[in-house]
Design a protein around this motif. Structure first.
Motif, PDB file in Angstrom:
ATOM      1  N   ILE A  43       0.839  -1.208   0.000  1.00 26.53           N
ATOM      2  CA  ILE A  43       0.000   0.000   0.000  1.00 26.53           C
ATOM      3  C   ILE A  43       0.870   1.253   0.000  1.00 26.53           C
ATOM      4  N   VAL A  44       1.919   1.254   0.835  1.00 25.41           N
ATOM      5  CA  VAL A  44       2.804   2.417   0.917  1.00 25.41           C
ATOM      6  C   VAL A  44       3.471   2.674  -0.438  1.00 25.41           C
ATOM      7  N   LYS A  45       3.983   1.615  -1.072  1.00 24.28           N
ATOM      8  CA  LYS A  45       4.667   1.780  -2.360  1.00 24.28           C
ATOM      9  C   LYS A  45       3.699   2.248  -3.436  1.00 24.28           C
ATOM     10  N   ALA A  46       2.460   1.717  -3.402  1.00 22.12           N
ATOM     11  CA  ALA A  46       1.470   2.138  -4.403  1.00 22.12           C
ATOM     12  C   ALA A  46       1.195   3.638  -4.287  1.00 22.12           C
ATOM     13  N   ARG A  47       1.124   4.140  -3.048  1.00 21.87           N
ATOM     14  CA  ARG A  47       0.876   5.575  -2.867  1.00 21.87           C
ATOM     15  C   ARG A  47       2.109   6.389  -3.261  1.00 21.87           C
ATOM     16  N   GLN A  48       3.269   5.867  -2.992  1.00 25.78           N
ATOM     17  CA  GLN A  48       4.489   6.568  -3.404  1.00 25.78           C
ATOM     18  C   GLN A  48       4.550   6.692  -4.924  1.00 25.78           C
ATOM     19  N   LEU A  49       4.145   5.630  -5.621  1.00 26.57           N
ATOM     20  CA  LEU A  49       4.157   5.663  -7.090  1.00 26.57           C
ATOM     21  C   LEU A  49       3.129   6.650  -7.643  1.00 26.57           C
ATOM     22  N   LYS A  50       2.131   6.990  -6.829  1.00 29.86           N
ATOM     23  CA  LYS A  50       1.155   8.004  -7.232  1.00 29.86           C
ATOM     24  C   LYS A  50       1.662   9.413  -6.952  1.00 29.86           C
ATOM     25  N   GLY A  51       2.855   9.499  -6.381  1.00 33.73           N
ATOM     26  CA  GLY A  51       3.425  10.801  -6.078  1.00 33.73           C
ATOM     27  C   GLY A  51       3.110  11.319  -4.699  1.00 33.73           C
ATOM     28  N   MET A  52       2.506  10.460  -3.845  1.00 35.88           N
ATOM     29  CA  MET A  52       2.165  10.909  -2.496  1.00 35.88           C
ATOM     30  C   MET A  52       3.376  10.801  -1.575  1.00 35.88           C
ATOM     31  N   ASP A  53       3.353  11.606  -0.507  1.00 34.56           N
ATOM     32  CA  ASP A  53       4.421  11.576   0.496  1.00 34.56           C
ATOM     33  C   ASP A  53       4.048  10.515   1.528  1.00 34.56           C
ATOM     34  N   ALA A  54       4.309   9.256   1.204  1.00 33.88           N
ATOM     35  CA  ALA A  54       3.922   8.126   2.058  1.00 33.88           C
ATOM     36  C   ALA A  54       5.186   7.451   2.564  1.00 33.88           C
ATOM     37  N   ILE A  55       5.498   7.694   3.806  1.00 34.14           N
ATOM     38  CA  ILE A  55       6.726   7.142   4.388  1.00 34.14           C
ATOM     39  C   ILE A  55       6.356   6.239   5.563  1.00 34.14           C
ATOM     40  N   TYR A  56       6.867   5.026   5.534  1.00 35.42           N
ATOM     41  CA  TYR A  56       6.607   4.069   6.604  1.00 35.42           C
ATOM     42  C   TYR A  56       7.638   4.245   7.712  1.00 35.42           C
ATOM     43  N   VAL A  57       7.134   4.459   8.943  1.00 36.25           N
ATOM     44  CA  VAL A  57       8.009   4.577  10.104  1.00 36.25           C
ATOM     45  C   VAL A  57       7.885   3.291  10.925  1.00 36.25           C
ATOM     46  N   TRP A  73      14.328   2.874   8.375  1.00 37.48           N
ATOM     47  CA  TRP A  73      14.928   1.873   9.254  1.00 37.48           C
ATOM     48  C   TRP A  73      15.991   2.462  10.181  1.00 37.48           C
ATOM     49  N   ASP A  74      16.559   3.586   9.812  1.00 38.05           N
ATOM     50  CA  ASP A  74      17.557   4.222  10.682  1.00 38.05           C
ATOM     51  C   ASP A  74      16.924   5.146  11.719  1.00 38.05           C
ATOM     52  N   ASN A  75      15.598   5.304  11.648  1.00 35.15           N
ATOM     53  CA  ASN A  75      14.921   6.199  12.583  1.00 35.15           C
ATOM     54  C   ASN A  75      13.596   5.584  13.056  1.00 35.15           C
ATOM     55  N   PRO A  76      13.640   4.375  13.635  1.00 27.68           N
ATOM     56  CA  PRO A  76      12.399   3.753  14.106  1.00 27.68           C
ATOM     57  C   PRO A  76      11.949   4.350  15.439  1.00 27.68           C
ATOM     58  N   TYR A  77      10.720   4.088  15.805  1.00 23.86           N
ATOM     59  CA  TYR A  77      10.306   4.463  17.154  1.00 23.86           C
ATOM     60  C   TYR A  77      10.346   3.211  18.018  1.00 23.86           C
ATOM     61  N   LEU A  78      10.848   3.362  19.223  1.00 18.56           N
ATOM     62  CA  LEU A  78      10.946   2.257  20.179  1.00 18.56           C
ATOM     63  C   LEU A  78      10.242   2.670  21.458  1.00 18.56           C
ATOM     64  N   THR A  79       9.382   1.819  21.974  1.00 18.63           N
ATOM     65  CA  THR A  79       8.682   2.174  23.217  1.00 18.63           C
ATOM     66  C   THR A  79       9.658   2.330  24.373  1.00 18.63           C
ATOM     67  N   MET A  80      10.856   1.742  24.267  1.00 17.53           N
ATOM     68  CA  MET A  80      11.812   1.861  25.373  1.00 17.53           C
ATOM     69  C   MET A  80      12.756   3.052  25.220  1.00 17.53           C
ATOM     70  N   ASN A  81      12.544   3.876  24.209  1.00 14.77           N
ATOM     71  CA  ASN A  81      13.307   5.119  24.164  1.00 14.77           C
ATOM     72  C   ASN A  81      12.900   5.989  25.366  1.00 14.77           C
ATOM     73  N   PRO A  82      13.852   6.586  26.065  1.00 14.23           N
ATOM     74  CA  PRO A  82      13.510   7.379  27.259  1.00 14.23           C
ATOM     75  C   PRO A  82      12.445   8.440  27.009  1.00 14.23           C
ATOM     76  N   GLY A  83      12.470   9.073  25.845  1.00 21.99           N
ATOM     77  CA  GLY A  83      11.453  10.085  25.553  1.00 21.99           C
ATOM     78  C   GLY A  83      10.059   9.501  25.514  1.00 21.99           C
TER      79      GLY A  83
END
Length: 478
Positions: A25-39, A94-104
């Motif tokens: 789904i994300v790639k299909a939207r990207q191919l449509k020119g949308m700003d679809a980024i998976y985090v 992949w270099d900027n995932p969210y982790l529930t154990m991040n102190p923030g």
């Protein structure tokens, strides 16, 4: 953004289906020119990781050691799963995932809890919750799965303490032999904690003359019950359950002396309370009530004047009875069940027993049977009631707010709306406390004598959030 996988173990087919379909789904939207980024993200706290640490290093670790090893383990699992997700061809940050154990994120959970408290949704209460002896902790509804379990059913007689009143309830001048209310249960281990009996006020009950005495049974179940007991019987009279409310019956071990002390420790009475959850679907139409080990039992006893201090709760977190419990102290409840059955038989209070296989709640991690067990826990309230430190009370209940939000949300497919609405409409209060180490703490200071929260709790929660933001949950622990 999607629901995070748990940082525990190698990925499996379920992970693959989840990630690949969303990636399409994300790639299909990207191919449509949308700003679809998976985090991508990971769920990093909780019992599965802590259990894994215990399996590897034993149960005698300090809290600091558990937290350090859990964080290191979760970090390793994330690296492994991330590599495998990349191999599936999934694109993401992949270099900027969210982790529930991040102190923030850990700090923001505390801040969110504070806001929920301010709105009046958080309270502390004694209430039966699912309890796993292997986890040694309460479990949430979603942590329960059902599997077949063998149990020993028992039909147990409670002798009438007020035979004249029982006779009057059935419109009889007197009773010419001992009379008993009979209960049916699959949990023999709860009998030592029995404190009441429940009958349905609208159900018809029969007084049946048998060679074992006069038995009170739901009229619709007399024939089946007598067949189980291998007894012949004659119905002397019938009455509605409402006429039996308030009568007292003796605990089935009332006349059994403790071999060690010689004391008759179960010489107490079980009053009859009226409750709709007693039915004539099976058993005898009468429910024995151990309020520490059943939600309906607990609510019934509290509604009839029981205080929390009145409720007997002899089962420890490990599933072992406290040593002080007469006759059965120090025994594991599953092993004690046949011993209790034998004690009831010896006391002349066992009318029937058989082994059945039935669907029973199990811990989804350990695959072991769980019980309901009353414990002082912190809850998020779904309906009306008082919260702690309410300063900005919400105009509606949490359930109403959630149901309104569902109505204002578009769903695709549409049936997802019905499923979520039904789940929210029926869910109980949410237990948010655990008796564990690897997770975001409830940063409360509680008065040891009164159990009251510190008067500066809201301020202290802000301080705790700042500490955790700087040093993770380890900062609070230290």
């Amino acid at each position: 953004h999607d629901g995070p996988p748990y940082a525990n173990g190698q990925i499996h087919m379920g992970h693959a289906v989840n990630k690949i379909l969303k990636d399409m789904i994300v790639k299909a939207r990207q191919l449509k020119g949308m700003d679809a980024i998976y985090v991508p993200g990971w769920d990093c706290h909780g019992l599965p990781i802590e259990n894994q640490i215990e399996k590897t290093h034993g149960r005698n670790l300090s809290r600091d050691e558990v937290q350090a090893k859990s964080r290191a383990y979760a970090t390793e699992q994330i690296a492994q799963q991330k590599q495998d997700f990349k191999r599936l061809g999934v694109l993401g940050e992949w270099d900027n995932p969210y982790l529930t154990m991040n102190p923030g994120n850990e700090a923001d959970e505390i801040r969110a809890l504070k806001r929920i408290m301010e709105r009046g949704f958080v309270y502390r209460g004694l209430k039966p919750v699912y309890w796993c002896f292997d986890c040694r902790s309460s479990l949430a509804e979603f942590e329960i799965e059902y599997a077949d379990k063998k149990s020993q059913t028992i039909d147990v007689a409670f002798e009438a303490d007020e035979p004249a009143k029982l006779a009057a309830a059935f419109g009889l001048p007197a009773l010419d032999k001992p009379a008993f209310v009979v209960i049916w249960t699959t949990t023999a281990w709860t009998i030592p904690a029995n404190q009441a009996l429940n009958l349905n006020p609208a159900l018809e009950y029969a007084l049946v003359d048998t060679p074992r005495g006069l038995l009170v049974l739901a009229s619709a179940l007399v024939e089946k019950a007598l067949a189980r007991y291998e007894l012949e019987g004659t119905v002397l009279a019938t009455t509605l359950g409402e006429k039996l409310g308030g009568l007292n019956f003796k605990h089935p071990l009332h006349d059994v002396a403790d071999a060690g002390t010689g004391q008759y420790s179960y010489q107490r009475l079980s009053p009859v309370f009226l409750a709709d959850y007693a039915t004539a679907d099976d058993g005898t139409g009468i429910v024995h009530s151990s309020p520490a080990y059943g939600v309906d039992d607990f609510n019934s006893c509290v509604a009839n004047g029981f205080h929390h201090d009145d409720i007997l709760n002899p089962v420890q977190a490990t599933g072992v009875y406290v040593d002080e419990l007469p006759l059965f102290g120090g025994q594991f409840i599953w092993k004690a069940a046949p011993v209790i059955v034998d004690a009831l038989r010896d006391a002349g209070r066992l009318l029937a027993t058989e082994t059945i296989t039935h669907s029973y709640p199990h811990c989804w991690r350990h695959k072991t049977p769980v019980i309901y067990r009353a414990a002082a826990q912190w809850f998020i309230r779904m309906d009306e009631g008082e919260g702690v430190f309410t300063v900005d009370k919400a105009p509606q209940t949490l359930r109403q707010l959630a149901l309104n939000a569902i109505e204002e949300t578009s769903f695709y497919p549409e049936n997802g709306k019905v499923r979520l609405r039904d789940m929210i409409a029926g869910r109980p209060d949410w237990c948010i406390s655990r008796q564990r180490n690897w997770g975001v703490p409830l940063p409360f200071f509680i008065h040891t004598a009164t159990g009251e929260l510190h008067p500066r709790t809201m301020e202290l929660m802000d301080t705790a959030a700042e500490m955790v933001a700087a040093g993770g949950i380890e900062a609070w622990s230290k």
